[in-house]
Motif scaffolding. Structure first.
Motif, PDB file in Angstrom:
ATOM      1  N   ARG A 164       0.723  -1.214  -0.019  1.00 47.92           N
ATOM      2  CA  ARG A 164      -0.074   0.078   0.105  1.00 47.92           C
ATOM      3  C   ARG A 164       0.636   1.104  -0.104  1.00 47.92           C
ATOM      4  O   ARG A 164       0.428   2.290  -0.745  1.00 47.92           O
ATOM      5  N   PHE A 165       2.017   1.085   0.670  1.00 46.84           N
ATOM      6  CA  PHE A 165       2.696   2.389   0.773  1.00 46.84           C
ATOM      7  C   PHE A 165       3.398   2.497  -0.746  1.00 46.84           C
ATOM      8  O   PHE A 165       3.582   3.841  -1.054  1.00 46.84           O
ATOM      9  N   ARG A 166       3.984   1.270  -1.129  1.00 48.32           N
ATOM     10  CA  ARG A 166       4.346   1.789  -2.493  1.00 48.32           C
ATOM     11  C   ARG A 166       3.341   2.252  -3.753  1.00 48.32           C
ATOM     12  O   ARG A 166       3.662   2.950  -4.469  1.00 48.32           O
ATOM     13  N   GLU A 167       2.103   1.946  -3.398  1.00 48.99           N
ATOM     14  CA  GLU A 167       1.183   2.390  -4.371  1.00 48.99           C
ATOM     15  C   GLU A 167       0.761   3.760  -4.166  1.00 48.99           C
ATOM     16  O   GLU A 167       0.537   4.603  -5.116  1.00 48.99           O
ATOM     17  N   ILE A 168       1.155   4.256  -2.809  1.00 54.01           N
ATOM     18  CA  ILE A 168       1.025   5.782  -2.831  1.00 54.01           C
ATOM     19  C   ILE A 168       2.273   6.626  -2.659  1.00 54.01           C
ATOM     20  O   ILE A 168       2.454   7.855  -2.242  1.00 54.01           O
TER      21      ILE A 168
ATOM     22  N   ASN B  57     -11.852  -4.073   4.434  1.00 54.30           N
ATOM     23  CA  ASN B  57     -12.237  -2.735   3.893  1.00 54.30           C
ATOM     24  C   ASN B  57     -11.053  -2.079   3.723  1.00 54.30           C
ATOM     25  O   ASN B  57     -10.581  -1.155   4.865  1.00 54.30           O
ATOM     26  N   PRO B  58     -10.588  -1.691   2.636  1.00 55.30           N
ATOM     27  CA  PRO B  58      -9.340  -1.187   2.371  1.00 55.30           C
ATOM     28  C   PRO B  58      -9.293   0.383   2.795  1.00 55.30           C
ATOM     29  O   PRO B  58      -8.175   1.176   3.149  1.00 55.30           O
ATOM     30  N   ALA B  59     -10.221   1.046   2.372  1.00 52.95           N
ATOM     31  CA  ALA B  59     -10.579   2.382   2.771  1.00 52.95           C
ATOM     32  C   ALA B  59     -10.390   2.478   4.180  1.00 52.95           C
ATOM     33  O   ALA B  59      -9.824   3.771   4.532  1.00 52.95           O
ATOM     34  N   ALA B  60     -10.862   1.550   5.209  1.00 53.14           N
ATOM     35  CA  ALA B  60     -10.717   1.858   6.615  1.00 53.14           C
ATOM     36  C   ALA B  60      -9.318   1.916   6.932  1.00 53.14           C
ATOM     37  O   ALA B  60      -8.669   2.369   7.980  1.00 53.14           O
ATOM     38  N   VAL B  61      -8.429   0.871   6.297  1.00 50.07           N
ATOM     39  CA  VAL B  61      -6.963   0.728   6.473  1.00 50.07           C
ATOM     40  C   VAL B  61      -6.409   2.154   6.118  1.00 50.07           C
ATOM     41  O   VAL B  61      -5.622   2.610   6.738  1.00 50.07           O
ATOM     42  N   ASP B  62      -6.479   2.679   5.071  1.00 45.80           N
ATOM     43  CA  ASP B  62      -6.294   3.965   4.543  1.00 45.80           C
ATOM     44  C   ASP B  62      -6.472   5.032   5.592  1.00 45.80           C
ATOM     45  O   ASP B  62      -5.736   5.825   6.036  1.00 45.80           O
TER      46      ASP B  62
ATOM     47  N   VAL C  40      -6.672   4.633   8.840  1.00 44.50           N
ATOM     48  CA  VAL C  40      -5.759   4.617  10.074  1.00 44.50           C
ATOM     49  C   VAL C  40      -4.368   4.823   9.610  1.00 44.50           C
ATOM     50  O   VAL C  40      -3.683   5.683  10.479  1.00 44.50           O
ATOM     51  N   LEU C  41      -3.973   4.758   8.469  1.00 40.33           N
ATOM     52  CA  LEU C  41      -2.529   5.129   7.995  1.00 40.33           C
ATOM     53  C   LEU C  41      -2.609   6.488   7.770  1.00 40.33           C
ATOM     54  O   LEU C  41      -1.285   6.975   7.512  1.00 40.33           O
ATOM     55  N   GLU C  42      -3.608   7.341   7.525  1.00 44.00           N
ATOM     56  CA  GLU C  42      -3.434   8.621   7.064  1.00 44.00           C
ATOM     57  C   GLU C  42      -2.687   9.625   7.942  1.00 44.00           C
ATOM     58  O   GLU C  42      -1.804  10.134   7.396  1.00 44.00           O
ATOM     59  N   PRO C  43      -2.736   9.415   9.201  1.00 42.54           N
ATOM     60  CA  PRO C  43      -1.908  10.610  10.040  1.00 42.54           C
ATOM     61  C   PRO C  43      -0.321  10.270   9.660  1.00 42.54           C
ATOM     62  O   PRO C  43       0.312  11.324   9.597  1.00 42.54           O
ATOM     63  N   VAL C  44      -0.012   9.120   9.739  1.00 47.64           N
ATOM     64  CA  VAL C  44       1.395   8.669   9.587  1.00 47.64           C
ATOM     65  C   VAL C  44       1.923   9.085   8.112  1.00 47.64           C
ATOM     66  O   VAL C  44       3.009   9.594   8.020  1.00 47.64           O
ATOM     67  N   VAL C  45       1.086   8.912   7.240  1.00 42.31           N
ATOM     68  CA  VAL C  45       1.496   9.171   5.698  1.00 42.31           C
ATOM     69  C   VAL C  45       1.446  10.743   5.549  1.00 42.31           C
ATOM     70  O   VAL C  45       2.403  11.404   4.828  1.00 42.31           O
ATOM     71  N   ARG C  46       0.688  11.700   6.254  1.00 45.89           N
ATOM     72  CA  ARG C  46       0.847  13.119   6.207  1.00 45.89           C
ATOM     73  C   ARG C  46       1.860  13.399   6.671  1.00 45.89           C
ATOM     74  O   ARG C  46       2.649  14.571   6.404  1.00 45.89           O
ATOM     75  N   ARG C  47       2.432  12.626   7.768  1.00 46.41           N
ATOM     76  CA  ARG C  47       3.718  13.101   8.729  1.00 46.41           C
ATOM     77  C   ARG C  47       4.954  12.803   7.547  1.00 46.41           C
ATOM     78  O   ARG C  47       5.827  13.622   7.855  1.00 46.41           O
ATOM     79  N   VAL C  48       4.908  11.816   6.903  1.00 47.03           N
ATOM     80  CA  VAL C  48       5.970  11.636   5.881  1.00 47.03           C
ATOM     81  C   VAL C  48       6.245  12.783   4.932  1.00 47.03           C
ATOM     82  O   VAL C  48       7.252  12.883   4.832  1.00 47.03           O
ATOM     83  N   GLY C  49       5.314  13.338   4.612  1.00 46.83           N
ATOM     84  CA  GLY C  49       5.319  14.655   3.822  1.00 46.83           C
ATOM     85  C   GLY C  49       6.127  15.720   4.508  1.00 46.83           C
ATOM     86  O   GLY C  49       6.626  16.495   3.822  1.00 46.83           O
ATOM     87  N   LEU C  50       6.165  15.693   5.844  1.00 49.54           N
ATOM     88  CA  LEU C  50       6.895  16.686   6.525  1.00 49.54           C
ATOM     89  C   LEU C  50       8.133  16.444   7.074  1.00 49.54           C
ATOM     90  O   LEU C  50       8.760  17.107   7.690  1.00 49.54           O
ATOM     91  N   VAL C  51       8.459  15.169   6.987  1.00 51.13           N
ATOM     92  CA  VAL C  51       9.755  14.735   7.473  1.00 51.13           C
ATOM     93  C   VAL C  51      10.832  15.360   6.499  1.00 51.13           C
ATOM     94  O   VAL C  51      10.890  15.115   5.250  1.00 51.13           O
TER      95      VAL C  51
END
Length: 331
Positions: free
Chosen positions: A69-73, A313-318, A320-331
């Motif tokens: 999933r991380f590779r896909e995004i 439910n892939p959308a529910a997984v996304d 849960v991951l959203e906060p850490v994905v947002r932080r990746v863009g700030l690192v």
């Protein structure tokens, strides 16, 4: 070691009660370690895939699914593992063409086939090495009970059928720590398979999302084994689950041989399995995780059933991951 049968019986047996004092000592030692160790912060976000029981929950398939999933995004995620069963202390980047399971462990070899993977007994050192090599996010396979590295997101994997077994701490039961303690540090639960143990209700009571998932055989492998007579063997946390999967996809079991988790197969053992399969006019079949622990020269004689994780439910997984994905863009 093989998973003791009494760990997953509904009520504690005499053996479990005899071992309960040792479990209490294990629990105290774990609590003290978490209290005394100050977690180090990695240069990049850390997502931990852990569990509360010893083996058999499905952490590695969940880590692999999250890596996809991380590779896909377009998030550059590197796997990090302790390298259980391996001789190397690390930090070492795992090379499936160069390293063996005896050096780095079986799970890191599977992870390294899917993306950059590191082993390190010193988890903070491993995280720093991965970040220096370009990782924008660390995806830990196991390590939930290891307090040395701070986690930005922790997912607990729970088998929906067996739950937490007899509810006792190692070695009296399968638990690494009490569920109430572990759930306080978790951000979500991944419920593997049908939820017959009430895990989703438990998650709701603790205000945690419950993400449904299941392991499904790779279609090509399922089609190849359906209707064939197989001699199944596995050295995983709960080999019975693997044997049941083969039966469910339509293979005819000519035998089902369990080995201890992370078992290192010798050439003689594999030859005996192959000879037994031939005597029974069957095909020797094992898990992908076991296959990497076979001697290289023996692997062509054995077939493997690959499995992959499917989210309910892939959308529910996304979400849960959203906060850490947002932080990746700030690192």
């Amino acid at each position: 070691m093989k998973t003791p049968g009494f760990w997953y019986r509904p009520q504690a047996t005499p053996a479990a009660w005899l071992l309960a004092p040792a479990g209490a000592l294990y629990d105290v030692a774990s609590r003290l370690r978490r209290a005394w160790v100050s977690p180090q912060r990695a240069p990049v976000p850390v997502v931990c895939v852990g569990n509360l029981v010893a083996g058999g929950a499905g952490k590695t398939p969940v880590a692999l699914a999250l890596g996809r999933r991380f590779r896909e995004i377009a998030v550059e995620a590197h796997f990090l593992s302790r390298g259980h069963g391996g001789s190397l202390a690390g930090p070492v980047r795992v090379d499936p063409d160069r390293h063996s399971a005896a050096e780095v462990g079986d799970e890191p070899l599977l992870l390294a086939r899917a993306g950059p993977a590191w082993i390190s007994r010193d988890r903070p050192a491993g995280a720093r090495a991965a970040a220096a090599a370009g990782a924008r996010l660390i995806l830990m396979d196991d390590g939930f009970q290891n307090p040395s590295l701070a986690k930005d997101l922790s997912l607990l994997v729970v088998d929906g059928g067996s739950g937490f077994g007899n509810g006792l701490i190692l070695p009296a039961g399968p638990l690494r720590e009490k569920p109430a303690d572990g759930l306080k540090r978790a951000d979500a639960l991944v419920v593997m398979g049908a939820d017959r143990a009430g895990i989703a209700d438990l998650a709701a009571r603790h205000g945690l999302p419950a993400l449904g998932a299941r392991l499904v055989p790779v279609a090509e492998d399922a089609a190849r084994l359906r209707g064939r007579k197989v001699l199944a063997f596995a050295g995983i946390g709960r080999p019975g689950k693997f044997f049941a999967t083969l039966a469910e996809l339509g293979a005819e079991l000519a035998g089902a041989i369990p080995f201890p988790d992370h078992h290192a197969y010798t050439p003689d053992e594999v030859m005996r399995l192959v000879e037994t399969a031939q005597e029974r006019q069957a095909v020797p079949v094992t898990t992908e995780k076991d296959l990497v622990r076979l001697p290289p020269e023996a692997r062509p004689m054995v077939e493997a059933l690959r499995v992959e994780l499917a989210w309910d439910n892939p959308a529910a997984v996304d979400a849960v991951l959203e906060p850490v994905v947002r932080r990746v863009g700030l690192v």
